[in-house]
Enzyme design. Structure first.
Site, short mmCIF file in Angstrom:
data_model
loop_
_atom_site.label_atom_id
_atom_site.label_comp_id
_atom_site.label_asym_id
_atom_site.label_seq_id
_atom_site.Cartn_x
_atom_site.Cartn_y
_atom_site.Cartn_z
NE ARG A 77 -3.89 0.23 0.63
CZ ARG A 77 -4.85 -0.08 -0.25
NH1 ARG A 77 -4.94 0.56 -1.39
NH2 ARG A 77 -5.71 -1.04 0.02
NE ARG A 103 -2.98 -4.81 -6.45
CZ ARG A 103 -3.79 -4.04 -5.73
NH1 ARG A 103 -3.36 -2.87 -5.28
NH2 ARG A 103 -5.02 -4.40 -5.48
CG HIS A 173 -2.81 2.49 -7.93
ND1 HIS A 173 -2.82 3.38 -6.88
CD2 HIS A 173 -4.04 1.93 -7.97
CE1 HIS A 173 -4.01 3.35 -6.30
NE2 HIS A 173 -4.77 2.48 -6.94
CD GLU A 277 -4.71 4.95 -9.70
OE1 GLU A 277 -4.96 3.97 -10.42
OE2 GLU A 277 -5.37 5.22 -8.68
C1 BG6 Z 1 -7.98 3.05 -7.46
C2 BG6 Z 1 -9.40 2.65 -7.75
O1 BG6 Z 1 -7.24 3.02 -8.64
O2 BG6 Z 1 -7.42 2.10 -6.55
C3 BG6 Z 1 -10.17 2.62 -6.43
O3 BG6 Z 1 -9.99 3.55 -8.69
C4 BG6 Z 1 -9.51 1.68 -5.45
O4 BG6 Z 1 -11.51 2.24 -6.69
C5 BG6 Z 1 -8.05 2.09 -5.29
O5 BG6 Z 1 -10.19 1.75 -4.21
C6 BG6 Z 1 -7.26 1.16 -4.36
O6 BG6 Z 1 -7.36 -0.16 -4.78
P1 BG6 Z 1 -6.72 -1.32 -3.92
O7 BG6 Z 1 -7.13 -2.61 -4.60
O8 BG6 Z 1 -5.23 -1.12 -3.96
O9 BG6 Z 1 -7.28 -1.20 -2.53
#
Ligand code: BG6
Length: 305
Positions: A77, A103, A173, A277
Site C-alpha cells: 500500500r 502487483r 498506481h 495514476e
Molecule cells: C484506485 C481505484 O485506482 O485504486 C479505487 O480507482 C480503489 O476504486 C483504489 O479503491 C485502491 O485499490 P486497492 O485494490 O489497492 O485497494
C-alpha cells in the site's frame, strides 16, 4: 529463474558499489536500494514496486502507508503498484484479485546500470506462467524500466506472446505524498470526460477549474494524454506527472470512511496522499496484436512552488 535467488545472490550479480545494493526489505522481501547522485530510491521485486523516490535536497515524493503489508501474494500500500491485466475489480469474475496479478508476483532483475550522467537504470521482468495462464489465458512478457534521475522515469513494456490478440488494462498506481489534501489542487484534466466511481460510475465532464478535494474521490479520466500537475501547497512544491502511451488518468483519495475500512491503510493517513495514476483502463483498454509490444511511460518530477 532469478526470483528464486536470495537477496544475497542477486546482490552479488547486480550490485553497483556505493550506488545500488540488494537485500532483504520489509517482510524479508528482496529490495533494491539506490543511492545515486541525483536521487535515492527503493524498488521491491514483489510487484516491481517502487516504494521510495527522493531527489537529492528534496523530501520523499511517494507516500507509503505505515500499515502496508509486505508479504508474498499481498499488495503493497503506497509507492507505485503496477496494475495489469485488469483495473479494479475484474468485470467477468469478482473473485479475481483487484487490479490484476502483476502487483502480487515476484519479478526478476534483468539489469542494473549506472549511467554517465549519474542516473541509475534498473530493468525488471515478469513472464506469464501456469499460475497467470490459469487466471488469464494469454502468454505475455512485461519489462519495467525505472530510471532514477533527478526525476523518476518509468516505462512499462507489455509484449503479447500469444497467437491471439490480447486486451488488457494497466496503471502505474502512483501514490504521491502531499502535505494536506485539503490544500492540494490538480491541473491538466480540465473539461475531460470522466467516470465517477464514487457516484456509481456516472459519466460527466470535469470543470475547467483546478480540481479540489472535498470528499472521497475516485475518478477515471478518459481519452487524455495530458500531463497532470499537483499543487502540493502545504509542502510548497509542484509535482508534475508527464506520460506517454497512456490514454486515461485516475485520481483517487479514499477520504475518511474508506480509509477506515482498509485494513492496510492508517485511519489518519488519507490527508497525506493523492493517487495520480497513468493508465489505460475502461474505454481506454489496450488491444495488442500477437508479437506486438505496448509501452506506457510516466515521468514524475518535483519543483518548488
Ligand atoms: C484506485 C481505484 O485506482 O485504486 C479505487 O480507482 C480503489 O476504486 C483504489 O479503491 C485502491 O485499490 P486497492 O485494490 O489497492 O485497494
Amino acid at each position: 529463474m532469478a526470483h528464486t535467488d536470495s537477496g544475497m545472490e542477486l546482490h552479488d550479480r547486480f550490485a553497483i558499489p556505493g550506488v545500488l545494493r540488494i537485500g532483504a526489505g520489509n517482510g524479508e522481501l528482496p529490495c533494491i536500494t539506490v543511492t545515486a547522485e541525483p536521487a535515492s530510491a527503493e524498488i521491491y521485486l514483489h510487484g516491481a514496486h517502487v516504494t521510495h523516490f527522493q531527489p537529492r535536497g528534496s523530501t520523499p515524493l511517494l507516500f507509503m502507508s505505515k500499515s502496508s503489508q509486505f508479504a508474498p501474494g499481498k499488495p503493497i500500500r503506497g509507492g507505485i503498484p503496477l496494475i495489469f491485466p485488469w483495473f479494479g475489480a475484474r468485470a467477468s469474475d469478482k473473485t479475481s484479485p483487484a487490479h490484476g496479478f502483476a502487483r502480487l508476483m515476484p519479478w526478476d532483475i534483468e539489469s542494473a546500470d549506472l549511467r554517465a550522467d549519474g542516473s541509475v537504470r534498473v530493468v525488471l521482468t515478469l513472464a506469464s506462467d501456469d499460475a497467470t495462464l490459469a487466471q488469464w489465458p494469454h502468454a505475455f512478457s512485461l519489462r519495467l524500466i525505472v530510471i532514477v534521475a533527478s526525476f523518476l522515469d518509468i516505462t512499462l513494456e507489455i509484449r503479447n506472446r500469444s497467437a491471439q490478440e490480447m486486451q488488457f488494462e494497466e496503471a502505474m498506481h502512483t501514490y504521491l505524498k502531499v502535505g494536506n489534501i485539503r490544500q492540494t489542487t490538480v491541473e491538466g484534466l480540465a473539461d475531460v470526460e470522466l467516470v465517477d466511481k464514487v457516484a456509481a460510475g456516472e459519466r460527466r465532464k470535469e470543470s475547467s477549474e483546478p480540481i479540489r478535494f472535498l470528499g472521497e474521490t475516485d475518478r477515471v479520466y478518459l481519452h487524455t494524454t495530458s500531463a497532470t500537475t499537483v499543487r502540493d501547497v502545504a509542502n510548497s512544491r509542484l509535482i508534475t506527472v508527464e506520460k506517454e502511451g497512456s490514454d486515461a488518468t485516475v485520481v483517487w483519495n479514499p477520504w475518511i470512511a474508506k480509509a477506515k475500512a482498509m485494513a492496510d491503510f492508517g485511519d489518519e493517513e488519507w490527508p497525506d496522499m493523492l493517487c495520480i495514476e497513468s493508465a489505460n483502463a475502461l474505454d481506454c483498454v489496450v488491444t495488442l496484436a500477437p508479437s506486438a509490444t505496448h509501452r506506457m511511460r510516466a515521468k514524475i518530477s518535483v519543483a518548488p512552488l
